[in-house]
Design an enzyme around this catalytic site. Structure first.
Site: not given
Length: 332
Positions: A47, A197, A207, A213
């Site tokens: 991370e 996306c 999608c 959406c």
């Protein structure tokens, strides 16, 4: 806005957002080394590495880094320069310095185990809201919703509305009724946004959310590039027998924590040296973030130095010290 947040959360739940994306993730998740070899250390480390660094770059660097730093305890006998040497090539070296400080605290205060309390995580150098939530969600599989650039883009496009990260966390908390697999839920949104996306060319036809959406099939502007800064730089190779000269407190704005070759920016250093010959060794172009440098490298011969703020390093020791990729390119 509070009422809208509840409505947005219910909107996601009613449209089976979490079920759809977890089902997609089961078939399409990315197989990354730190996922296939999961540990709290790897989650935390990657991370930090992935902040402003691509997945591909981290994948290429990680295994080499783990040879010297395989776990929290391996840092106990190491110095910051050891870490910087292994970090070379990942960029943004303040992250490495904060990582070193944080793991020192983890080893001394938490006996080599990263804390699972958000407030304790936030107290560690270099850990903000996103990273703390990612460690909790992905590392511990605890209730937390890390909002990175990918997740933010996915959610705000579906809603066609700009929300703060805190508001998006609340939306997800209302919509996610599973309350068990926080890890997969977070990683599914990251993977989906980065592969479907996308920022400038979303694959709306593919999608699974295109029926509800509110941004489906819209055109999105391509990435706006930062203003490019051009600069000419000279670096100097100064030798004394089998030793090479490095300068302390350099004027070049990058690589402050590293052993640093003298440059034409080091005006005070230059005023304290005299040389008979300046021999060009190489010339090349080099990029750091939005900076574009034309680099010229020179050997300075028959040199006299009357300057204290320098360090001499044996040529045979070069591969053992922390050097950024730019200086490796010059010296190797």
């Amino acid at each position: 806005m509070k009422g809208n947040i509840v409505q947005f959360g219910n909107f996601f739940h009613q449209n089976n957002f979490s079920k759809l994306i977890l089902s997609w993730f089961k078939k399409n998740q990315r197989h990354l080394y730190w996922r296939d070899n999961r540990s709290l250390y790897l989650t935390y480390l990657t991370e930090i590495m992935l902040q402003q660094t691509s997945v591909k770059t981290v994948e290429n660097k990680l295994k080499v880094y783990l040879d010297k730093f395989p776990n929290f305890s391996s840092y106990r006998s190491k110095k910051l320069n050891d870490l910087l040497s292994s970090w070379s090539g990942l960029g943004y070296y303040n992250r490495a310095e904060n990582l070193f400080k944080s793991i020192k605290i983890i080893n001394e205060k938490y006996k080599g185990k990263i804390p699972s309390n958000k407030f304790e995580l936030l107290a560690l150098p270099g850990i903000g809201q996103y990273t703390a939530n990612a460690i909790l969600s992905i590392g511990f599989n605890k209730k937390a919703y890390p909002i990175d650039v990918n997740i933010r883009r996915l959610l705000t496009r579906i809603l066609d509305c700009t929300l703060t990260d805190e508001e998006l966390e609340r939306v997800l908390d209302i919509s996610f009724k599973n309350k068990r697999n926080f890890r997969n839920f977070s990683e599914s949104m990251m993977d989906y946004s980065s592969s479907i996306c996308k920022k400038s060319s979303p694959l709306c036809n593919e999608c699974i959310f295109n029926k509800f959406c509110k941004s489906a099939y819209k055109k999105f502007d391509k990435k706006i590039l930062k203003k490019i800064k051009h600069q000419n730089l000279e670096f100097y190779i100064i030798k004394k027998n089998n030793l090479l000269c490095f300068i302390k407190n350099p004027s070049f704005q990058f690589y402050k924590k590293f052993n640093h070759l003298p440059s034409n920016l080091d005006k005070k250093f230059i005023s304290f040296i005299k040389f008979a010959e300046k021999q060009k060794v190489m010339s090349f172009k080099y990029s750091i973030t939005n900076h574009r440098f034309k680099i010229n490298v020179y050997n300075l011969k028959n040199l006299k130095i009357n300057y204290q703020n320098i360090k001499w390093v044996k040529k045979t020791e070069l591969k053992k010290i922390a050097l950024p990729t730019l200086f490796k390119k010059i010296l190797y």
